[in-house]
Scaffold this motif. Structure first.
Motif, PDB file in Angstrom:
ATOM      1  N   LEU A 255       0.710  -1.011  -0.152  1.00 45.85           N
ATOM      2  CA  LEU A 255       0.025   0.045  -0.042  1.00 45.85           C
ATOM      3  C   LEU A 255       0.852   1.224   0.118  1.00 45.85           C
ATOM      4  O   LEU A 255       1.980   1.238   0.409  1.00 45.85           O
ATOM      5  N   SER A 256       0.321   2.363  -0.541  1.00 46.19           N
ATOM      6  CA  SER A 256       1.067   3.611  -0.304  1.00 46.19           C
ATOM      7  C   SER A 256       0.464   4.433   0.405  1.00 46.19           C
ATOM      8  O   SER A 256      -0.321   4.559   0.963  1.00 46.19           O
ATOM      9  N   PRO A 257       1.491   5.546   0.957  1.00 43.11           N
ATOM     10  CA  PRO A 257       0.870   6.735   1.514  1.00 43.11           C
ATOM     11  C   PRO A 257      -0.121   7.296   0.620  1.00 43.11           C
ATOM     12  O   PRO A 257      -0.243   7.111  -0.381  1.00 43.11           O
ATOM     13  N   PRO A 258      -0.964   7.981   1.564  1.00 40.79           N
ATOM     14  CA  PRO A 258      -0.905   8.520   2.811  1.00 40.79           C
ATOM     15  C   PRO A 258      -1.373   7.471   3.891  1.00 40.79           C
ATOM     16  O   PRO A 258      -1.492   7.909   5.117  1.00 40.79           O
ATOM     17  N   MET A 259      -1.608   6.335   3.384  1.00 40.91           N
ATOM     18  CA  MET A 259      -1.789   5.513   4.672  1.00 40.91           C
ATOM     19  C   MET A 259      -0.755   5.245   5.778  1.00 40.91           C
ATOM     20  O   MET A 259       0.425   5.188   5.314  1.00 40.91           O
ATOM     21  N   GLY A 260      -1.116   5.612   6.905  1.00 40.94           N
ATOM     22  CA  GLY A 260      -0.168   5.938   8.069  1.00 40.94           C
ATOM     23  C   GLY A 260       0.388   4.539   8.755  1.00 40.94           C
ATOM     24  O   GLY A 260       0.172   4.763  10.121  1.00 40.94           O
ATOM     25  N   PHE A 261       0.555   3.798   8.133  1.00 35.28           N
ATOM     26  CA  PHE A 261       1.058   2.418   8.850  1.00 35.28           C
ATOM     27  C   PHE A 261       2.296   2.561   9.602  1.00 35.28           C
ATOM     28  O   PHE A 261       2.543   1.565  10.675  1.00 35.28           O
ATOM     29  N   GLY A 262       3.069   3.609   9.302  1.00 39.64           N
ATOM     30  CA  GLY A 262       4.212   4.026  10.103  1.00 39.64           C
ATOM     31  C   GLY A 262       3.906   4.248  11.479  1.00 39.64           C
ATOM     32  O   GLY A 262       4.415   3.945  12.549  1.00 39.64           O
TER      33      GLY A 262
END
Length: 289
Positions: A255-262
């Motif tokens: 998946l790419s940002p802006p998904m905030g998995f960090g």
């Protein structure tokens, strides 16, 4: 002898209690605020400048992250560090709470999208106070950020003044999951199909199709309903959790940002369980045409 021994034991217990660390209300709030801000709330996902290798060191919450949505708006995330001139250092706690819950700055101006005010209105009183405690704790950074521009009308207000909001019981897993994915994490903000520039929670909750342009390029939000083909209906709980915390789909695609998995990788297992339980209850909608 027994009386002396009993007295010694009582004194020992008293000394132990005095020596034991007891968190003050302020310490407990900051601990909760740190967990929220470094986890599900993830304000830094937009408000911290990003470089090629991730968040820019020494610039936490200093703003200037740019998000565009077609012709609707060009939004710069503002500086929300305690800097008194370029941040929110001169704002009172009530000012900050009003900005979060009602989308209104101290000067009376309205905050536009993608700030999810409609969802933030339902953050509990304690969690708003915890978020404010964290915002007060970060280093002040002087960083002047451009004003956002909107080609869509902003409302004069997002509703009446926000009322007091009670805690959501954690023993109701679905309700608490809805709280995490809604008011706190605003997952449903990005993952619901927009109509006229705003997410349509009534007809397209979780169906995806929200397009955002930023440093990552163009990103289209995924369908997170239990739809068997377009959504996550066939995903296991572990696969959903991996997507949330590691940014990897069930098929192994990233998946790419802006998904905030960090940030989401810092979530407790019980909170992840609650989010999954809530997502399972969404209507299984198809991805928008």
């Amino acid at each position: 002898m027994g009386r002396i021994g009993g007295l010694s034991a009582t004194v020992a217990v008293g000394v132990f209690l005095l020596a034991s660390p007891v968190k003050s209300h302020a310490e407990a709030l900051l601990e909760r605020g740190t967990y929220l801000m470094q986890g599900i709330v993830a304000c830094g996902n937009c408000h911290t400048p990003q470089g090629p290798e991730g968040p820019v060191e020494g610039m936490e919450l200093a703003g200037q992250f740019l998000i565009e949505m077609g012709d609707a708006f060009t939004a710069y995330a503002p500086n929300i560090t305690p800097d008194p001139e370029t941040g929110i250092g001169a704002w009172s706690d009530a000012d900050i709470a009003t900005a979060i819950r009602e989308g209104r700055r101290p000067d009376g101006s309205i905050i536009g999208p993608p700030m999810p005010i409609e969802l933030y209105r339902d953050i509990s009183d304690r969690d708003v106070a915890a978020i404010i405690a964290y915002l007060r704790s970060v280093p002040a950074v002087r960083n002047e950020v451009p004003r956002s521009t909107y080609n869509i009308p902003l409302p004069p207000a997002y509703g009446p003044p926000a009322e007091s909001v009670a805690e959501v019981p954690r023993d109701d897993m679905v309700a608490y999951g809805a709280y995490l994915a809604g008011p706190l994490g605003h997952c449903i903000e990005c993952h619901s199909t927009p109509v006229d520039g705003r997410p349509d929670f009534e007809h397209h909750l979780g169906a995806g199709g929200f397009v955002l342009e930023g440093p990552w390029g163009l990103a289209v939000s995924r369908n997170i309903t239990p739809h068997p083909e377009d959504g996550i209906g066939h995903w296991t709980d572990a696969e959903i959790k991996r997507a949330i915390t590691e940014g990897i789909r069930a098929d192994g695609d990233p998946l790419s940002p802006p998904m905030g998995f960090g940030y989401y990788r810092n979530l407790d297992e019980s909170d992840l369980d609650a989010i999954v339980a809530y997502l399972r209850t969404l209507p299984p909608l198809p991805f928008p045409e």
